[in-house]
Write an enzyme that holds these catalytic residues in place. Structure first.
Site, PDB file in Angstrom:
ATOM      1  N   ASP A 382       0.784  -1.165  -0.245  1.00 23.10           N
ATOM      2  CA  ASP A 382      -0.088  -0.140   0.076  1.00 23.10           C
ATOM      3  C   ASP A 382       1.099   1.235   0.112  1.00 23.10           C
ATOM      4  O   ASP A 382       0.530   2.453   0.237  1.00 23.10           O
ATOM      5  CB  ASP A 382      -0.812  -0.040   1.230  1.00 23.10           C
ATOM      6  CG  ASP A 382      -2.245  -0.902   1.064  1.00 23.10           C
ATOM      7  OD1 ASP A 382      -2.690  -1.050  -0.287  1.00 23.10           O
ATOM      8  OD2 ASP A 382      -2.746  -1.308   1.914  1.00 23.10           O
ATOM      9  N   LYS A 385      -0.410   4.698  -1.278  1.00 25.86           N
ATOM     10  CA  LYS A 385      -1.373   5.325  -0.395  1.00 25.86           C
ATOM     11  C   LYS A 385      -0.708   6.910  -0.027  1.00 25.86           C
ATOM     12  O   LYS A 385      -1.470   7.676   0.342  1.00 25.86           O
ATOM     13  CB  LYS A 385      -1.992   4.676   0.680  1.00 25.86           C
ATOM     14  CG  LYS A 385      -2.868   3.651   0.393  1.00 25.86           C
ATOM     15  CD  LYS A 385      -3.229   2.834   1.694  1.00 25.86           C
ATOM     16  CE  LYS A 385      -4.825   1.732   1.325  1.00 25.86           C
ATOM     17  NZ  LYS A 385      -4.852   1.102   2.491  1.00 25.86           N
ATOM     18  N   ASP A 465      -3.790  -9.676   2.623  1.00 28.43           N
ATOM     19  CA  ASP A 465      -4.125  -8.316   2.804  1.00 28.43           C
ATOM     20  C   ASP A 465      -5.565  -8.217   3.362  1.00 28.43           C
ATOM     21  O   ASP A 465      -6.053  -7.676   4.130  1.00 28.43           O
ATOM     22  CB  ASP A 465      -3.846  -7.497   1.556  1.00 28.43           C
ATOM     23  CG  ASP A 465      -4.346  -6.100   2.025  1.00 28.43           C
ATOM     24  OD1 ASP A 465      -3.884  -5.418   2.975  1.00 28.43           O
ATOM     25  OD2 ASP A 465      -4.749  -5.086   1.175  1.00 28.43           O
TER      26      ASP A 465
END
Length: 525
Positions: A382, A385, A465
């Site tokens: 991630d 992000k 995840d």
């Protein structure tokens, strides 16, 4: 037979012929630990007896003689196969055929490709095999008439031949040693695991020191950590579990040698053992210990010193590589933590995803190397992000369609951040960042990849995840109960997730729960 053979007073006509059963052609004298092996190939039994008698007290370079007898070229061929270490053959020209000896010379040199054994051709009929012709056309080392059987002449011939054989074997051994050094130098730099590298070094040193694989020896590679010395690898008679303290398993003599090398920061060569000290530029110290040989020649020691120079460089490279890898790992986990902290998720999320991914990868059948790459790269899933606005990233309620489209771009942002790296670990992280929201049925994003078009790293990380996200409380949801998660995964088998991975996941639910509990959000990362 000519009376010239009796010119030496040690010969007795009554003892020319063999009458003892153990002394018949083909018999081998009692083996001794140190000897030169001589094949006598002659169809006259008395020649065998006379030769052995004349040379009964012979010794060269600290070794006596061992005789092996054949009365035909056929028998000699069999003996050569049984005794490839024979140093010398005293070969009659005429045996079962007029040119049996000459044919045997070609057999030895051309078929057996034995260039080391010294061949002394002997004949009682020199007219049938003229010396000049034989010397020029056949690869022999000496030519003698059988009348030349006096002890002095035979002694001189044997000494010259054995000296030549010894030197040829030394050259062959040195050539083999150099080949091993070259091979070792090309492979040791490929062994990036310190324990595998240390084990490889021990194996190669045993070979360079000419220790047979079944020889009684002890070889150790150890490292110093503070005041303690730990075993990296061991072979021979000293096979112990890894990471043991030296003093817990080694005898005092070995431990004293190794501790002395560390204390004096130098290598030591002894007649029966060697202790090699290696220190990296970063200050890490290692010692390699080997015993079990009777002595090392100057050449052996020279080869080992060359090898150890290369080993020192390889040790240094591995330590530097390990430092680089540790730095990469630290950066990756730090970036993962920063991303999760910014989105108000726990730092332990990336750790759990890494461990779930490792467990799934091993069960799926990925290699240890690939599994480790995945474990280390998955925390970056991630990282994109960082480019998502806080108002969207931390919105407590449901995202609008427009906001969700912006949120989806974190996959392409993360990929763009990582894709230009030449580092394998970051390349893997780029794949994971890009594909961990793809779905097995092709309905995922950003590219709508389907099935195995999604990289296995992406498929594994996707499952890990989602599992952790469902298990964890977030700003926009409560944590799910485990039965509900299991039900969802069964429903999404072949849709969101790779069906094979779902089956593996469900089969090892206990392992997954154990990871979740071990890295609970209650802990501080």
């Amino acid at each position: 037979m000519s009376d010239d053979r009796l010119s030496d007073p040690v010969l007795d006509e009554e003892n020319w012929f063999l009458d003892d059963e153990d002394e018949q052609p083909g018999a081998v004298q009692t083996d001794t630990e140190n000897y030169w092996k001589i094949i006598i190939a002659d169809d006259e039994p008395e020649i065998h007896y006379v030769t052995k008698l004349v040379l009964s007290d012979f010794e060269f370079d600290g070794k006596k003689l061992q005789f092996v007898s054949a009365t035909s070229a056929y028998e000699a061929e069999q003996l050569l196969a049984q005794h490839p270490d024979a140093a010398l053959i005293l070969l009659d020209v005429v045996m079962e055929e007029e040119d049996s000896g000459l044919k045997l010379v070609k057999y030895i040199r051309e078929q057996l490709r034995n260039s080391a054994i010294r061949i002394i051709l002997r004949t009682g009929q020199p007219g049938q095999a003229p010396e000049k012709l034989v010397i020029m056309e056949y690869d022999i080392n000496d030519y003698k008439e059988k009348t030349e059987l006096t002890s002095q002449k035979l002694f001189t011939t044997i000494v010259a031949s054995l000296r030549s054989y010894r030197d040829i074997k030394v050259i062959e051994s040195n050539k083999t040693g150099l080949e091993e050094i070259i091979q070792a130098s090309s492979t040791i730099f490929e062994l990036q695991s310190m324990k595998k590298f240390a084990s490889g070094v021990l194996t190669q040193l045993v070979s360079i020191a000419h220790l047979h694989k079944n020889a009684l020896h002890c070889s150790l590679a150890v490292t110093k950590d503070g005041s303690d010395i730990f075993i990296l690898a061991a072979s021979g008679d000293f096979v112990v579990p890894e990471s043991h303290k030296l003093r817990d398993v080694a005898n005092d003599t070995i431990a004293d040698d190794i501790e002395r090398s560390f204390a004096e920061k130098t290598s030591h060569f002894h007649n029966d053992r060697l202790v090699i000290y290696v220190k990296s530029k970063t200050g890490i110290e290692n010692v390699i210990y080997l015993n079990g040989f009777q002595s090392l020649s100057e050449w052996d020691r020279y080869l080992i010193e060359i090898y150890c120079t290369n080993v020192t460089i390889a040790f240094e490279n591995i330590y530097l590589n390990r430092e680089i890898e540790n730095t990469q790992k630290e950066i990756i986990f730090t970036l993962g933590e920063i991303t999760e902290t910014r989105s108000k998720e726990t730092g332990y999320h990336v750790k759990r995803v890494a461990e779930y991914s490792r467990l799934l990868a091993l069960s799926y059948g990925l290699s240890e190397e690939e599994t480790e790459t995945l474990r280390l790269a998955s925390p970056m899933h991630d990282v994109g992000k960082v480019g998502i606005p806080d108002s969207i990233l931390n919105k407590p309620g449901k995202l609008t369609a427009e906001e969700f489209e912006i949120m989806k771009t974190h996959t392409t942002i993360g990929h763009s951040m990582l894709k230009h790296s030449q580092i394998k670990l970051l390349n893997a992280a780029a794949i994971i960042a890009h594909q961990h929201h793809e779905r097995y049925d092709g309905t995922g994003y950003p590219n709508g990849l389907r099935g195995e078009d999604i990289h296995i790293y992406g498929r594994i990380t996707a499952l890990a995840d989602v599992f952790d996200a469902l298990c964890s409380e977030r700003v926009y949801k409560k944590a799910w109960e485990l039965p509900d998660i299991i039900a969802l995964f069964k429903e999404e088998r072949g849709k969101h997730f790779d069906p094979v991975l779902v089956d593996i996941f469900l089969a090892d639910m206990d392992g997954m729960v154990q990871i979740r509990n071990e890295y609970s959000d209650r802990k501080v990362f």
